[in-house]
Design a protein around this motif. Structure first.
Motif: not given
Ligand SMILES: [Zn+2]
Ligand SMILES: [Zn+2]
Length: 310
Positions: A63, A67-68, A213, A271
């Motif tokens: 997504h 942070d990804h 997530d 995570h």
């Molecule tokens: Zn994340």
């Protein structure tokens, strides 16, 4: 057994900490390497892991939270400086296409390899990649923005050749593939030898699920049923369940509940929220529900082995 490994490059969450890097992993199957998510600093983690940049051909982005995916443009630029010529395939939500293309056009002029962007629909469970060794499917998740996980399924390996039998019958090497694929061998004297006599059974096909997530979503288990190894986000421990619901994340107990429902072989947690100094509590609560749980940490390498049915 051919390698099927999971390299943890980053397993922290959105806020930077000195303990963890943002999300990124490498899945290695039969000598091919696939990246999942590419948080900031991933290329340095890739260097530390000693994985050869050239082996990486495909990147799957769960997504479009920073942070990804903030590490993508840096990595693409570096691959260009290193003289890459092979295409790099990136699978992501369609909203990434224009953003990334603009960055490439601005920062990577004269790039000598092609970045091929594939749009994926995170809301459905669908095969988005297939080659001779494996398939990759999307796993719809529930997060603040469209998000999916990825299920890597190895294709059924071929049986093992019995060297002793091949030598005994003097079978030419050119016939080995046919025999592995089920054809037998007829000797010059006309005797037919079945492939079962010339082989031992194949290793079981293995599978790995990356659950990025997501809020607690028990029906993930239906899609990943019987998976050998599952990574499930575990941003919070159960004392912070209210916080988990508010931010569309999961607790360690919830990750373990999904693994248990899926009858998975092995659960890896990651995570982690920046609010915790260590993850011991999360490990303890997950193991009380699903004993075969481990904590991800940067630099760790897990072997995906066949699920041991209890
Ligand atoms: Zn994340
Ligand atoms: Zn997110």
């Amino acid at each position: 057994m051919t390698p099927f490994k999971l390299y943890i490059l980053g397993c922290g969450s959105a806020l930077p900490t000195l303990r963890h890097n943002p999300s990124s992993q490498i899945v290695e199957i039969r000598d091919k390497q696939f990246m999942i998510d590419c948080g900031e600093g991933t290329q340095l983690q890739l260097r530390r892991s000693k994985i050869r940049f050239t082996k990486l051909g495909h990147v799957f982005i769960s997504h479009l939270h920073g942070d990804h995916c903030f590490g993508l443009i840096g990595m693409i630029s570096t691959f260009g400086m290193l003289g890459r010529t092979a295409p790099l395939h990136i699978f992501a939500h369609s909203a990434l296409r224009n953003i990334l293309q603009q960055q490439i056009d601005f920062f990577c002029q004269g790039l000598e390899y092609e970045v091929v962007i594939h749009d994926i629909d995170p809301s459905v469970n669908k095969v988005i990649y297939e080659d001779r060794s494996l398939t990759v499917e999307t796993i719809p998740l529930e997060h603040r923005i469209p998000c999916c996980g990825f299920l890597f399924r190895e294709k059924q390996p071929l049986p093992h050749i019995r060297r002793d039998m091949i030598d005994m019958y003097g079978i030419p090497l050119s016939q080995i593939n046919n025999i592995k694929n089920g054809l037998g061998w007829t000797t010059p004297e006309g005797e037919f030898i079945s492939s079962e006599r010339l082989t031992t059974p194949a290793d079981p096909a293995r599978s790995y699920a990356y659950c990025s997530d997501t809020t607690f979503k028990p029906d993930i288990a239906d899609i990943i049923k019987g998976v050998d190894m599952v990574f499930h986000e575990s941003t919070y421990s159960s004392e912070d369940t209210t916080r988990a619901r508010k931010h569309f994340h999961s607790t360690a107990s919830e990750a373990a509940t999904v693994a248990k429902r899926a009858q998975a072989g092995h659960l890896i947690l990651g995570h982690y929220s920046a609010r915790y100094d260590n993850e011991a509590k999360m490990l303890e609560e997950a193991r009380s529900i699903f004993p075969n749980t481990d904590l991800a940490a940067e630099g760790m390498v897990f072997d995906v082995t066949s699920r041991v049915v209890p």
